[in-house]
Design an enzyme around this catalytic site. Structure first.
Site, PDB file in Angstrom:
ATOM      1  N   ARG A  98       0.834  -1.198   0.000  1.00 40.75           N
ATOM      2  CA  ARG A  98       0.000   0.000   0.000  1.00 40.75           C
ATOM      3  C   ARG A  98       0.875   1.256   0.000  1.00 40.75           C
ATOM      4  O   ARG A  98       0.575   2.256  -0.640  1.00 40.75           O
ATOM      5  CB  ARG A  98      -0.957  -0.004   1.194  1.00 40.75           C
ATOM      6  CG  ARG A  98      -2.147   0.938   1.005  1.00 40.75           C
ATOM      7  CD  ARG A  98      -3.175   0.840   2.139  1.00 40.75           C
ATOM      8  NE  ARG A  98      -3.517  -0.543   2.429  1.00 40.75           N
ATOM      9  CZ  ARG A  98      -3.447  -1.114   3.631  1.00 40.75           C
ATOM     10  NH1 ARG A  98      -3.050  -0.417   4.676  1.00 40.75           N
ATOM     11  NH2 ARG A  98      -3.775  -2.375   3.803  1.00 40.75           N
ATOM     12  N   SER A 139      -3.781 -15.155   6.767  1.00 40.16           N
ATOM     13  CA  SER A 139      -4.723 -14.151   7.276  1.00 40.16           C
ATOM     14  C   SER A 139      -6.024 -14.731   7.812  1.00 40.16           C
ATOM     15  O   SER A 139      -7.086 -14.577   7.221  1.00 40.16           O
ATOM     16  CB  SER A 139      -5.041 -13.145   6.152  1.00 40.16           C
ATOM     17  OG  SER A 139      -5.780 -12.065   6.657  1.00 40.16           O
ATOM     18  N   CYS A 152      -7.750 -16.880  16.884  1.00 39.69           N
ATOM     19  CA  CYS A 152      -8.388 -16.797  18.195  1.00 39.69           C
ATOM     20  C   CYS A 152      -9.845 -17.237  18.153  1.00 39.69           C
ATOM     21  O   CYS A 152     -10.478 -17.431  19.193  1.00 39.69           O
ATOM     22  CB  CYS A 152      -8.307 -15.381  18.742  1.00 39.69           C
ATOM     23  SG  CYS A 152      -6.610 -14.806  18.899  1.00 39.69           S
ATOM     24  N   ARG A 195      -4.705  -7.226  -4.027  1.00 41.63           N
ATOM     25  CA  ARG A 195      -3.626  -6.411  -3.454  1.00 41.63           C
ATOM     26  C   ARG A 195      -2.301  -6.556  -4.200  1.00 41.63           C
ATOM     27  O   ARG A 195      -1.311  -5.935  -3.834  1.00 41.63           O
ATOM     28  CB  ARG A 195      -3.432  -6.767  -1.972  1.00 41.63           C
ATOM     29  CG  ARG A 195      -4.698  -6.542  -1.173  1.00 41.63           C
ATOM     30  CD  ARG A 195      -4.469  -6.566   0.321  1.00 41.63           C
ATOM     31  NE  ARG A 195      -5.739  -6.354   1.016  1.00 41.63           N
ATOM     32  CZ  ARG A 195      -5.878  -6.374   2.337  1.00 41.63           C
ATOM     33  NH1 ARG A 195      -4.830  -6.598   3.102  1.00 41.63           N
ATOM     34  NH2 ARG A 195      -7.044  -6.166   2.890  1.00 41.63           N
ATOM     35  N   VAL A 224      10.248 -22.166   3.453  1.00 38.32           N
ATOM     36  CA  VAL A 224      11.592 -21.581   3.345  1.00 38.32           C
ATOM     37  C   VAL A 224      12.511 -22.409   4.231  1.00 38.32           C
ATOM     38  O   VAL A 224      12.259 -22.531   5.433  1.00 38.32           O
ATOM     39  CB  VAL A 224      11.588 -20.100   3.773  1.00 38.32           C
ATOM     40  CG1 VAL A 224      13.008 -19.553   3.771  1.00 38.32           C
ATOM     41  CG2 VAL A 224      10.685 -19.284   2.851  1.00 38.32           C
ATOM     42  N   ASP A 266       4.469 -13.570  16.256  1.00 45.64           N
ATOM     43  CA  ASP A 266       4.726 -14.505  17.355  1.00 45.64           C
ATOM     44  C   ASP A 266       6.123 -15.116  17.345  1.00 45.64           C
ATOM     45  O   ASP A 266       6.505 -15.788  18.309  1.00 45.64           O
ATOM     46  CB  ASP A 266       3.689 -15.640  17.341  1.00 45.64           C
ATOM     47  CG  ASP A 266       2.285 -15.148  17.685  1.00 45.64           C
ATOM     48  OD1 ASP A 266       2.125 -13.935  17.909  1.00 45.64           O
ATOM     49  OD2 ASP A 266       1.368 -15.981  17.722  1.00 45.64           O
ATOM     50  N   ALA A 319      -2.326 -11.366  19.281  1.00 43.95           N
ATOM     51  CA  ALA A 319      -2.707 -11.025  17.908  1.00 43.95           C
ATOM     52  C   ALA A 319      -2.518  -9.559  17.541  1.00 43.95           C
ATOM     53  O   ALA A 319      -2.022  -9.240  16.458  1.00 43.95           O
ATOM     54  CB  ALA A 319      -4.170 -11.419  17.683  1.00 43.95           C
ATOM     55  N   ASN A 372      -0.123  -8.137  14.530  1.00 42.20           N
ATOM     56  CA  ASN A 372      -0.633  -7.343  13.412  1.00 42.20           C
ATOM     57  C   ASN A 372       0.089  -6.009  13.309  1.00 42.20           C
ATOM     58  O   ASN A 372       0.463  -5.558  12.238  1.00 42.20           O
ATOM     59  CB  ASN A 372      -2.127  -7.063  13.618  1.00 42.20           C
ATOM     60  CG  ASN A 372      -3.009  -8.168  13.069  1.00 42.20           C
ATOM     61  OD1 ASN A 372      -3.506  -8.075  11.966  1.00 42.20           O
ATOM     62  ND2 ASN A 372      -3.197  -9.224  13.830  1.00 42.20           N
ATOM     63  N   TYR A 421     -21.845   7.719  32.889  1.00 47.01           N
ATOM     64  CA  TYR A 421     -22.792   7.113  33.814  1.00 47.01           C
ATOM     65  C   TYR A 421     -24.210   7.164  33.274  1.00 47.01           C
ATOM     66  O   TYR A 421     -24.704   8.215  32.879  1.00 47.01           O
ATOM     67  CB  TYR A 421     -22.769   7.812  35.175  1.00 47.01           C
ATOM     68  CG  TYR A 421     -24.019   7.565  35.994  1.00 47.01           C
ATOM     69  CD1 TYR A 421     -24.382   6.260  36.344  1.00 47.01           C
ATOM     70  CD2 TYR A 421     -24.852   8.602  36.386  1.00 47.01           C
ATOM     71  CE1 TYR A 421     -25.549   6.020  37.066  1.00 47.01           C
ATOM     72  CE2 TYR A 421     -26.015   8.373  37.113  1.00 47.01           C
ATOM     73  CZ  TYR A 421     -26.364   7.072  37.446  1.00 47.01           C
ATOM     74  OH  TYR A 421     -27.508   6.832  38.153  1.00 47.01           O
TER      75      TYR A 421
END
Lengths: 439, 439
Positions: B9, B26, B30, B58, B68, B272, B290, B294, B415
């Protein structure tokens, strides 16, 4: 009562006396609509502490049905009328707190003495309305005013089985909410069978031929109905203070500093009768809401007890339930910003309250207002059918801390599918508003 | 994929290629427990964007089922194996992002290859487990580990009709939660028919005679069951980086700076597999969650595209649903504080999520941790059956801004009876913690 309790707690030797015109002290006035709807079972449930408990447990003498008629600041005396027998007497004080609250605004041409016409202030009025709804079985209601109280009553009367029509002078409900939020309220009312008439005022209320009432509108139309609620706002009860030569301020509220001290020596004021300091405006304003009133009371109690204390100020944070829609705000609206000479711009951002795959989520509309000059966050409004509740407090916290949109967008907020998407709506709104600003 | 999307982008001329060992990119990992419970209907619902959409929409080339196998930092080349036919080839790069994630920790003595034994990582494993639950109709399950994943699975398997036993080595579930919160989890599990065995490890898993499995425990007991879930945590997938001579850091995660750059030129790491900067500790830690993953991806994408960007850091904010109980935290636990050489003290505060008179409220237990030295807020934990959801974010915001307890206690939070008491539980907890500190 917050002030009385706080002062007594800080200094147990203080002689603290309270004069109250009515029968009730320390009650949850904001629960009244839900009592009418039946969600709160008994009026007594709204009472937090009774006058008797204040005396027996906290050592605070409460004089119910006593009206203070005059304050003489120079000789530190009050004239008090005992309403039960009209006996008047004088009382001297070292410190005086004025906590007279506010009264419903009522246009002078509307007859509020007619049976079936109600304003909502205090438990006695709530009891009268409940009795009317239960015993007279009204089928239709007209609510004059589409602010917080009007909208909550629209939900609660609908809940109680009435067909509700709302009449609002402005071109939108909740005039301090931006149009993008107000339009969601309009839809929510329509979806729940409430008829909302905008740009229309109530010109008179009269007995109908036979049974019921007729509300004459500025449009020339008239509405036949069984019940009328007037909820167009409140005005501070500051006449007593004014008559004593105490200076008034914004919107006729008693002028106070952040120690709740008025212009008169040893006289304080707190709650809906007084001004309150606005953190973002940096000056006093008039926003009569419960938390600020309680907090001002505590500050006043501290000051009377000789401690140092200061009211931290409000952000105008507020939240309201309109059927299944939650609307909330913190900080300035566009109109308030303009009034304060701030040129603001806004970003309107829509995002999901939950991940797309988890059941129960809904769209949240966020309106983020920033100062054009420096990009400073000055206000946020939100609305949605899920997940708005405490999210507004994240914004209120960021406003309190003066955080930038960059900082807000970078926060580590909680994520798990039952609670939030990975990118919380607050993060998304901050990021979009920030990008728009930089673009 | 966050990094790939962001880089593309920012610079649409970049040639961005992704090598993925499995079939999915993607996706909302969770959400897996809720897919098992049936709350998420289809596995595909968890996929945010498919590999094909990344290519078509994209312009990012995704090579699925490619592993890899080697990174050669000096000549900026990768060795890649196409798993479908074991063909290997070399790829050169200008910038390389390692986003290899994490793998479930499994004690070496537990046989995870047995039918009916599952770890929870990735959609393929989720599909296997769902198939097992649907087609084999297991009646009982043993969950090894009572952390986030174990607890969420306990709820979701119970929901799916299984009788669940949890086995946890530590003396409490969720070892980073304070005892006052952990005990609420213990009660919630018991109240929902989950048997929790504390201080007990799983020593082996074997086929039972006939049908099912037998889990041998460190206590000498054994559990006969139909299904075993191992959820004792994860370890970073950092072997590939390590083999390339890239420096590792905390808990074997790839060492990165706040631009996600590793020790090797033009090689970044995110998610991670990598360390993350902790705002309160002021140094890197390993908290594989997560949102941070991201966000690190976006930072890496910016850096690759030549922009300036920095990872703002984590607070360790987390939230989890355990049946009807919500548990949440932000900042340090007492154990983490001690590890970091901070002498902390805590205040435990119980308050109502709603006014006493409004239906649906529940107690919220808040644990507020402060640095004894200077009274600085360093962490908060909350648990309750109502109103915990977004409230933790108010604390996270205050922690981000470094607000004092005084400032927090003085905030203007929202409140209205359907959402909060006049004094929000956050305000009450801040005030009580502050008083205790000053006492």
């Amino acid at each position: 009562m917050s002030a009385a309790s706080r002062a007594k707690r800080r200094d147990k030797d203080l002689d603290v006396q309270v004069f109250e015109m009515g029968d009730f002290v320390s009650y949850g006035a904001c629960g009244i609509p839900y009592f009418i709807a039946g969600r709160v079972k008994q009026l007594d449930d709204l009472v937090v502490i009774t006058a008797e408990e204040f005396e027996s447990k906290r050592g605070i003498k409460v004089h119910k049905r006593h009206r203070v008629e005059k304050i003489s600041p120079n000789d530190r005396r009050l004239m008090v009328r005992r309403l039960i027998d009209d006996h008047t007497f004088e009382v001297s004080y070292d410190h005086l707190l004025i906590a007279t609250g506010a009264s419903p605004l009522v246009p002078p041409h509307l007859d509020t003495e007619l049976p079936g016409v109600f304003t909502l202030r205090g438990l006695a009025e709530a009891a009268r309305l409940k009795e009317f709804v239960v015993n007279r079985s009204p089928r239709e209601a007209v609510i004059v005013g589409a602010g917080y109280i009007g909208l909550e009553m629209a939900e609660c009367l609908t809940d109680a089985g009435l067909k509700v029509t709302m009449v609002e002078m402005a071109q939108k409900p909740m005039f301090l909410m931006e149009d993008e939020i107000a339009s969601l309220i309009v839809n929510e009312l329509a979806g729940n069978g409430v008829k909302l008439m905008l740009g229309v005022g109530a010109q008179s209320i009269q007995r109908a031929d036979g049974k019921g009432l007729v509300v004459q509108l500025s449009s020339g139309d008239s509405l036949k109905t069984d019940l009328v609620i007037i909820g167009i706002g409140v005005k501070p009860n500051s006449e007593l203070a004014k008559d004593a030569g105490i200076e008034l301020g914004v919107k006729g509220a008693i002028k106070v500093n952040r120690k709740q001290l008025t212009s008169a020596t040893n006289i304080l004021a707190a709650g809906d009768c007084a001004e309150c300091y606005h953190r973002i405006l940096g000056r006093n304003t008039y926003i009569p809401l419960a938390l600020a009133a309680n907090r001002q009371g505590r500050v006043a109690g501290d000051i009377v007890a000789g401690l140092n204390s200061e009211f931290p100020g409000v952000l105008g944070t507020a939240i309201s339930k309109v059927f299944d829609l939650t609307i909330a705000r913190s900080g300035l609206s566009m109109a308030e910003a303009t009034d304060a000479g701030i040129e603001a711009e806004k970003a309107v951002v829509s995002s999901n309250s939950l991940p797309h795959y988890y059941p129960g989520g809904a769209r949240i509309t966020s309106v983020v207002l920033i100062d054009k000059k420096d990009g400073r966050l000055i206000g946020v409004q939100m609305a949605g059918k899920h997940g708005v509740g405490q999210r507004i407090n994240t914004w209120a916290t960021a406003l309190t801390a003066g955080m930038s949109l960059d900082e807000i967008a970078g926060m580590d907020l909680a994520y798990a599918p039952p609670y939030s998407p990975v990118w919380d709506p607050v993060l998304v709104a901050a990021e979009v508003a920030n990008k728009r600003r930089k673009a």
